[in-house]
Design a protein around this motif. Structure first.
Motif, PDB file in Angstrom:
ATOM      1  N   SER A  90       2.944   2.001  -5.806  1.00 20.30           N
ATOM      2  CA  SER A  90       1.497   1.853  -5.602  1.00 20.30           C
ATOM      3  C   SER A  90       0.734   2.942  -6.352  1.00 20.30           C
ATOM      4  N   PRO A  91      -0.343   2.570  -7.050  1.00 17.24           N
ATOM      5  CA  PRO A  91      -1.123   3.570  -7.778  1.00 17.24           C
ATOM      6  C   PRO A  91      -2.107   4.321  -6.884  1.00 17.24           C
ATOM      7  N   LEU A  92      -2.185   3.954  -5.615  1.00 13.38           N
ATOM      8  CA  LEU A  92      -3.163   4.557  -4.706  1.00 13.38           C
ATOM      9  C   LEU A  92      -2.782   5.988  -4.327  1.00 13.38           C
ATOM     10  N   SER A  93      -3.799   6.798  -4.071  1.00 17.34           N
ATOM     11  CA  SER A  93      -3.584   8.144  -3.545  1.00 17.34           C
ATOM     12  C   SER A  93      -3.183   8.035  -2.069  1.00 17.34           C
ATOM     13  N   PRO A  94      -2.663   9.104  -1.466  1.00 15.05           N
ATOM     14  CA  PRO A  94      -2.329   9.044  -0.037  1.00 15.05           C
ATOM     15  C   PRO A  94      -3.507   8.583   0.827  1.00 15.05           C
ATOM     16  N   LEU A  95      -4.709   9.103   0.541  1.00 12.45           N
ATOM     17  CA  LEU A  95      -5.872   8.671   1.309  1.00 12.45           C
ATOM     18  C   LEU A  95      -6.210   7.216   1.006  1.00 12.45           C
ATOM     19  N   GLY A  96      -6.061   6.832  -0.254  1.00 11.13           N
ATOM     20  CA  GLY A  96      -6.333   5.452  -0.640  1.00 11.13           C
ATOM     21  C   GLY A  96      -5.393   4.475   0.047  1.00 11.13           C
ATOM     22  N   ARG A  97      -4.136   4.858   0.219  1.00  8.12           N
ATOM     23  CA  ARG A  97      -3.169   4.008   0.912  1.00  8.12           C
ATOM     24  C   ARG A  97      -3.594   3.802   2.372  1.00  8.12           C
ATOM     25  N   TYR A 105       0.813  -1.218   0.000  1.00  4.99           N
ATOM     26  CA  TYR A 105       0.000   0.000   0.000  1.00  4.99           C
ATOM     27  C   TYR A 105       0.850   1.275   0.000  1.00  4.99           C
ATOM     28  N   TYR A 106       1.994   1.261   0.711  1.00  4.27           N
ATOM     29  CA  TYR A 106       2.854   2.445   0.757  1.00  4.27           C
ATOM     30  C   TYR A 106       4.122   2.271  -0.081  1.00  4.27           C
TER      31      TYR A 106
END
Length: 368
Positions: A299-306, A294-295
């Protein structure tokens, strides 16, 4: 007549110099009653051709080419095709001491009633090497009929090394390459590496061996060279890393339950010792998912998504129970921080502290 030792080497995307060194060190063994099984796991480079090249020079070599199915199934192919009385697993970028098989053949004669013979190993970096520690007593035969022996080997295999101050496990406790296995023992008990488990498959294999073994021993000889690789699978971004870890925990839960039941039968009272060791492993595994998926920088996630993905992962019933059952006073200082960040939901700080610790000298022992 069957060879005494079958050496199984899974081969996939190995640097040419490393692969050649691995093969040549095996062929140069001072003990010749061996066979070398090279399992080309669909490697897309020249590895398969290199294996075939060596097979033309030595009749003790067998090369098996298969489509890429992962290291577990490559090793299983080796087990199924092995003819030796004993099976030894070597990673394709590692190497053996020249007298390793000679020493192990003598140990096999001395400890003929043992199903597993463990030995010592070096960890090799680019410019130096160190001797890896062990918590197993040398030349002591661990028996499945002894409650003390069973408790020790079960906990040594299940525990997370250095998580608690009183840990008995070390990083090599459940590795596959520092042990030689009796082929009859593996075959008769259907012991294979778990398909679908991409990380810590050796831990699960070894624990399943412990459910079936009669006797095992450690000889105090340094025979194996492990090539350190800080770009291990646990530090690479993998889309299925979280799912893979969860599957592993589910299977390990079944193993822990069987182990605790065996301990209960032997000591005639309730046991949840192995489950509690598994809970420690669950905490460390979950923190690894946060940091290495996640971090992860890829990772393609946004900070909030992580943050949300991390929080959702820790809501798993067993992981949540594991985190909140821990006594801080029993943990090493590094792991007090790890658990504290997880309890406070400071997942970004968990990732930062983990990376700082890694740069400060923390090295992985897993190449899987």
């Amino acid at each position: 007549m069957n060879p005494q030792i079958s050496i199984v080497v899974p081969v996939y995307k190995v640097e040419e110099d490393f692969l050649r060194n691995c093969i040549e060190r095996i062929l140069e063994q001072t003990y010749s009653d061996i066979e070398l099984i090279l399992v080309d796991d669909g490697s897309p480079d020249q590895c398969g051709e290199i294996c075939d090249e060596y097979a033309l020079t030595d009749k003790r070599i067998r090369v098996i080419h298969q489509i890429n199915r992962g290291v577990s199934l490559a090793r299983n192919t080796g087990i199924k095709n092995a003819c030796g009385n004993w099976i030894l697993f070597v990673d394709a970028d590692d190497w053996l001491e020249k007298d390793a098989c000679e020493v192990l053949a003598l140990a096999a004669q001395k400890y003929k009633d043992c199903d597993i013979i463990q030995f010592r190993a070096y960890q090799n970096y680019a410019v130096n090497e160190k001797k890896l520690d062990t918590s197993i007593k040398s030349n002591y035969i661990y028996s499945s009929e002894s409650i003390d022996d069973m408790l020790f080997v079960y906990r040594n295999g299940m525990q997370t090394p250095n998580f608690r101050k009183q840990s008995i496990a070390v990083a090599t406790s459940y590795f596959v390459w520092d042990k030689m296995y009796k082929r009859k023992f593996l075959r008769e008990n259907g012991l294979e590496f778990p398909p679908g488990i991409k990380i810590s498959e050796d831990k699960l294999f070894y624990l399943n061996c412990l459910l079936k073994f009669n006797n095992m021993v450690l000889i105090d000889d340094f025979l194996y060279h492990y090539r350190a690789n800080e770009l291990s699978a646990t530090h690479k971004y993998a889309e299925d890393f979280d799912d893979n870890r969860m599957r592993l925990l589910e299977v390990l839960g079944n193993v822990a339950a069987i182990m605790d039941h065996k301990i209960e039968e032997m000591q005639k009272k309730h046991s949840d010792i192995i489950e509690r060791d598994l809970m420690d492993f669950a905490v460390v595994a979950a923190s690894g998912v946060i940091v290495n998926k996640y971090y992860h920088k890829a990772s393609p996630l946004s900070p909030l998504g992580r943050w949300k993905a991390s929080d959702q992962y820790l809501k798993n019933t067993f992981i949540d129970k594991s985190i909140h059952s821990i006594n801080f006073h029993e943990l090493t200082n590094k792991n007090k921080l790890r658990v504290g960040f997880m309890k406070l939901k400071l997942y970004g700080l968990l990732a930062v502290s983990s990376r700082l610790n890694r740069r400060g000298g923390g090295r992985t022992l897993s190449k899987k």
